[in-house]
Design a protein around this motif. Structure first.
Motif, PDB file in Angstrom:
ATOM      1  N   THR A 117     -19.330 -27.548 -54.026  1.00 51.33           N
ATOM      2  CA  THR A 117     -20.283 -26.470 -53.789  1.00 51.33           C
ATOM      3  C   THR A 117     -20.548 -25.708 -55.085  1.00 51.33           C
ATOM      4  OG1 THR A 117     -20.805 -24.625 -52.293  1.00 51.33           O
ATOM      5  CG2 THR A 117     -18.502 -24.827 -53.014  1.00 51.33           C
ATOM      6  N   TYR A 118     -21.117 -24.542 -54.950  1.00 45.71           N
ATOM      7  CA  TYR A 118     -21.502 -23.721 -56.090  1.00 45.71           C
ATOM      8  C   TYR A 118     -20.755 -22.399 -56.027  1.00 45.71           C
ATOM      9  CZ  TYR A 118     -24.613 -22.354 -59.879  1.00 45.71           C
ATOM     10  OH  TYR A 118     -25.125 -21.986 -61.105  1.00 45.71           O
ATOM     11  N   ASN A 173     -14.006 -26.590 -61.281  1.00 44.16           N
ATOM     12  CA  ASN A 173     -15.018 -27.619 -61.503  1.00 44.16           C
ATOM     13  C   ASN A 173     -14.411 -29.014 -61.356  1.00 44.16           C
ATOM     14  OD1 ASN A 173     -16.569 -29.528 -63.458  1.00 44.16           O
ATOM     15  ND2 ASN A 173     -17.966 -27.816 -63.124  1.00 44.16           N
ATOM     16  N   VAL A 213     -25.818 -32.185 -57.285  1.00 38.26           N
ATOM     17  CA  VAL A 213     -24.627 -31.658 -57.944  1.00 38.26           C
ATOM     18  C   VAL A 213     -24.796 -31.785 -59.458  1.00 38.26           C
ATOM     19  CG1 VAL A 213     -22.135 -31.956 -58.264  1.00 38.26           C
ATOM     20  CG2 VAL A 213     -23.145 -32.307 -56.001  1.00 38.26           C
ATOM     21  N   ASP A 214     -24.554 -30.681 -60.167  1.00 39.50           N
ATOM     22  CA  ASP A 214     -24.556 -30.688 -61.622  1.00 39.50           C
ATOM     23  C   ASP A 214     -23.154 -30.310 -62.087  1.00 39.50           C
ATOM     24  OD1 ASP A 214     -24.862 -30.427 -64.345  1.00 39.50           O
ATOM     25  OD2 ASP A 214     -26.357 -28.816 -64.233  1.00 39.50           O
ATOM     26  N   GLU A 215     -22.333 -31.326 -62.324  1.00 38.82           N
ATOM     27  CA  GLU A 215     -20.947 -31.067 -62.716  1.00 38.82           C
ATOM     28  C   GLU A 215     -20.840 -30.341 -64.050  1.00 38.82           C
ATOM     29  OE1 GLU A 215     -19.118 -34.940 -62.619  1.00 38.82           O
ATOM     30  OE2 GLU A 215     -18.453 -34.630 -60.556  1.00 38.82           O
ATOM     31  N   ASP A 248     -22.540 -27.814 -64.911  1.00 39.11           N
ATOM     32  CA  ASP A 248     -22.696 -26.382 -64.657  1.00 39.11           C
ATOM     33  C   ASP A 248     -21.305 -25.824 -64.353  1.00 39.11           C
ATOM     34  OD1 ASP A 248     -23.063 -23.830 -63.449  1.00 39.11           O
ATOM     35  OD2 ASP A 248     -25.038 -24.404 -62.710  1.00 39.11           O
ATOM     36  N   THR A 285     -20.324 -25.093 -60.692  1.00 41.57           N
ATOM     37  CA  THR A 285     -20.064 -26.138 -59.703  1.00 41.57           C
ATOM     38  C   THR A 285     -18.563 -26.189 -59.488  1.00 41.57           C
ATOM     39  OG1 THR A 285     -22.013 -27.408 -60.329  1.00 41.57           O
ATOM     40  CG2 THR A 285     -20.256 -28.612 -59.220  1.00 41.57           C
TER      41      THR A 285
END
Length: 145
Positions: free
Chosen positions: A51-52, A85, A111-113, A115, A118
């Motif tokens: 998730t974020y 992360n 999903v942007d790992e 970031d 994340t």
């Protein structure tokens, strides 16, 4: 619950949720419950969600880690925590497992790992009720290592 029944219940949980599984996740937002459906993966007494960290659910868990989940004839209470992360050293093995489990949607822009916000949400189960083929299992995850 006797050990044989507990082992059977844990095997059912692994069979049902040891893959990409939709569950309802409830958090507390002030004095009101908040619920949403999330993709999850179960392993060894915990559910995992990618998730974020700035999402409402994570903000709510940051203030009150008590959560409840429900799905596929299983309901439980647990404790939610942001374990970081998926690319961090401590999460490399779990991150790889989650990428595989969630492969159908993980790398399609969802999903942007890279970031730093994340994160992996771990829901450690405290207790739950599982139904399977007419049998009710009352589970206490606090007494099992």
């Amino acid at each position: 619950m006797e050990e044989k029944s507990l082992d059977a219940a844990l095997a059912i949980l692994s069979e049902r949720f040891g893959r990409d599984s939709l569950i309802a996740l409830a958090t507390v937002d002030g004095d009101r419950p908040a619920v949403r459906t999330v993709n999850s993966f179960y392993e060894d007494g915990a559910f995992y969600v990618v998730t974020y960290g700035l999402s409402n659910k994570m903000k709510q868990i940051g203030k009150n880690p008590a959560v409840a989940i429900c799905g596929d004839w299983f309901t439980a209470h647990g404790t939610g925590e942001n374990i970081g992360n998926p690319l961090t050293e401590s999460n490399r093995e779990l991150g790889a497992k989650l990428r595989h489990v969630f492969a159908e949607w993980y790398e399609n822009g969802h999903v942007d790992e890279n970031d730093p916000n994340t994160c992996i949400l771990r829901i450690r189960l405290n207790n739950g009720i599982l139904f399977s083929h007419g049998t009710r299992y009352d589970l206490d995850f606090t007494v099992r290592p």
